[in-house]
Design a protein around this motif. Structure first.
Motif, PDB file in Angstrom:
ATOM      1  N   CYS A   1      -4.814  -1.583  -2.641  1.00  0.00           N
ATOM      2  CA  CYS A   1      -5.205  -0.866  -1.385  1.00  0.00           C
ATOM      3  C   CYS A   1      -6.568  -1.027  -1.363  1.00  0.00           C
ATOM      4  O   CYS A   1      -7.602  -0.791  -2.108  1.00  0.00           O
TER       5      CYS A   1
ATOM      6  N   TYR B   1       3.603   1.356  -0.092  1.00  0.00           N
ATOM      7  CA  TYR B   1       3.486   0.256   0.417  1.00  0.00           C
ATOM      8  C   TYR B   1       3.942  -0.805  -0.468  1.00  0.00           C
ATOM      9  O   TYR B   1       4.434  -1.830   0.177  1.00  0.00           O
TER      10      TYR B   1
ATOM     11  N   PRO C   1      -7.191   5.530  -3.415  1.00  0.00           N
ATOM     12  CA  PRO C   1      -6.417   5.121  -4.317  1.00  0.00           C
ATOM     13  C   PRO C   1      -7.011   5.231  -5.701  1.00  0.00           C
ATOM     14  O   PRO C   1      -8.099   4.836  -5.647  1.00  0.00           O
TER      15      PRO C   1
ATOM     16  N   SER D   1      -9.800  -0.416   1.417  1.00  0.00           N
ATOM     17  CA  SER D   1     -10.431   0.122   2.617  1.00  0.00           C
ATOM     18  C   SER D   1     -10.738  -0.980   3.454  1.00  0.00           C
ATOM     19  O   SER D   1     -11.537  -1.885   3.154  1.00  0.00           O
TER      20      SER D   1
ATOM     21  N   GLU E   1       1.707   5.183  -7.042  1.00  0.00           N
ATOM     22  CA  GLU E   1       0.451   5.362  -6.836  1.00  0.00           C
ATOM     23  C   GLU E   1      -0.206   6.611  -7.396  1.00  0.00           C
ATOM     24  O   GLU E   1       0.587   7.435  -7.576  1.00  0.00           O
TER      25      GLU E   1
ATOM     26  N   TYR F   1      -6.488   1.766   5.107  1.00  0.00           N
ATOM     27  CA  TYR F   1      -6.162   0.849   4.176  1.00  0.00           C
ATOM     28  C   TYR F   1      -5.383  -0.727   4.582  1.00  0.00           C
ATOM     29  O   TYR F   1      -4.692  -0.467   5.477  1.00  0.00           O
ATOM     30  N   TRP F   2      -5.937  -1.682   4.092  1.00  0.00           N
ATOM     31  CA  TRP F   2      -5.306  -2.953   3.975  1.00  0.00           C
ATOM     32  C   TRP F   2      -4.594  -3.326   2.812  1.00  0.00           C
ATOM     33  O   TRP F   2      -5.343  -3.164   1.619  1.00  0.00           O
ATOM     34  N   VAL F   3      -3.428  -3.572   2.658  1.00  0.00           N
ATOM     35  CA  VAL F   3      -2.742  -4.062   1.441  1.00  0.00           C
ATOM     36  C   VAL F   3      -2.277  -5.435   1.506  1.00  0.00           C
ATOM     37  O   VAL F   3      -1.119  -5.668   2.335  1.00  0.00           O
TER      38      VAL F   3
ATOM     39  N   CYS G   1       4.967   4.300  -4.504  1.00  0.00           N
ATOM     40  CA  CYS G   1       3.834   3.784  -3.563  1.00  0.00           C
ATOM     41  C   CYS G   1       4.623   3.359  -2.241  1.00  0.00           C
ATOM     42  O   CYS G   1       5.747   2.866  -2.290  1.00  0.00           O
TER      43      CYS G   1
ATOM     44  N   SER H   1       1.835  -6.136   2.027  1.00  0.00           N
ATOM     45  CA  SER H   1       2.506  -5.093   2.748  1.00  0.00           C
ATOM     46  C   SER H   1       2.566  -5.364   4.183  1.00  0.00           C
ATOM     47  O   SER H   1       1.616  -5.563   4.655  1.00  0.00           O
TER      48      SER H   1
END
Length: 276
Positions: free
Chosen positions: A69, A21, A61, A71, A27, A210-212, A19, A215
């Motif tokens: 992850c 992130y 993902p 969106s 992933e 994407y917002w994680v 991954c 991260s």
């Protein structure tokens, strides 16, 4: 006369890989080809379901034990710039936006190389050559623009964003900018200007990727008001960032077959019904 039914897109899953992130995780991505006469409608439809475009592929993902992850998109009507964002707009008042067809140039590639060397020297794109860069920009079967930002004082190209035009917004596929202008907050400025592009064209959303949670690479997206996240199949207004969980939940994700079956196609029906 011979009649044939439209062929539903085929979905595939990548092999597990590290991954980018969250350290120590693997992933997988669910993806489908973006091609043919229905490419634009398919991109419009799947973007609303958390998919992203990379050249002629749509993906999202599909990890077995992790659903961190999310969106992210900005609801333009709900956005109001913060004090620091207003300062960023003033700081970059000499920049001029130029929107062109998706065509790669040497000037763009030179800027891209400087950006990667400074920000992502060990990333997956670090070895991208001119031909691969041209493919990233030019291989698009949908409505795509290259948005360039030129300093009117110096004439220098200082930022670029590859941008898709959707039926409900603009999608920022990939952006890069002059690393020597760190204090200009160019990454933030590009997003702010895309909010203005969407507003000027009466489009309700700006899709950010994407917002994680957890991260640091993705933390900047939470600074924009009006942010919405795609959670459990629906868009919701972003809560306080700390309320989102990046922990592993092995039983929380549907099997891949169920994820695919619940994807809605441009005709409005889920893939499950299309195949039934």
């Amino acid at each position: 006369m011979r009649h044939t039914l439209p062929i539903a897109p085929q979905f595939y899953v990548t092999a597990p890989q590290p991954c980018p992130y969250l350290p120590g995780r693997m992933e997988r991505k669910l993806f489908t080809a973006l091609q043919g006469d229905g490419a634009q409608k398919l991109n419009d439809t799947l973007s609303k379901q958390g998919f992203r475009r990379s050249q002629n592929v749509l993906y999202r993902p599909a990890c077995a034990e992790c659903n961190a992850c999310l969106s992210a998109r900005i609801n333009v009507a709900d956005f109001s710039p913060s004090r620091s964002q207003r300062k960023t707009l003033k700081r970059n008042k000499t920049l001029e936006r130029r929107s062109t067809s998706p065509w790669a140039t040497e000037e763009q590639y030179d800027l891209f190389r400087r950006y990667l060397a400074d920000r992502h020297a060990d990333g997956g794109m670090a070895d991208m050559d001119t031909f691969e860069f041209a493919a990233m920009v030019e291989e698009t079967p949908i409505r795509t623009r290259v948005v360039e930002y030129v300093d009117t004082d110096s004439g220098d190209l200082v930022a670029v964003c590859l941008t898709d035009v959707l039926d409900d917004g603009v999608s920022m596929v990939y952006s890069f900018y002059e690393p020597d202008r760190a204090t200009a907050s160019l990454g933030t400025y590009i997003i702010l200007d895309h909010i203005e592009i969407a507003r000027q064209n009466s489009l309700p959303h700006v899709y950010l990727g994407y917002w994680v949670p957890g991260s640091s690479k993705m933390g900047y997206k939470a600074a924009f008001s009006g942010l919405e996240l795609h959670v459990n199949g629906a868009w919701e207004k972003m809560r306080a960032p700390e309320t989102y969980d990046a922990q592993l939940h092995p039983l929380s994700n549907d099997p891949i077959s169920e994820q695919v079956a619940n994807i809605s196609l441009p005709d409005g029906r889920p893939l499950r019904a299309r195949r039934g």
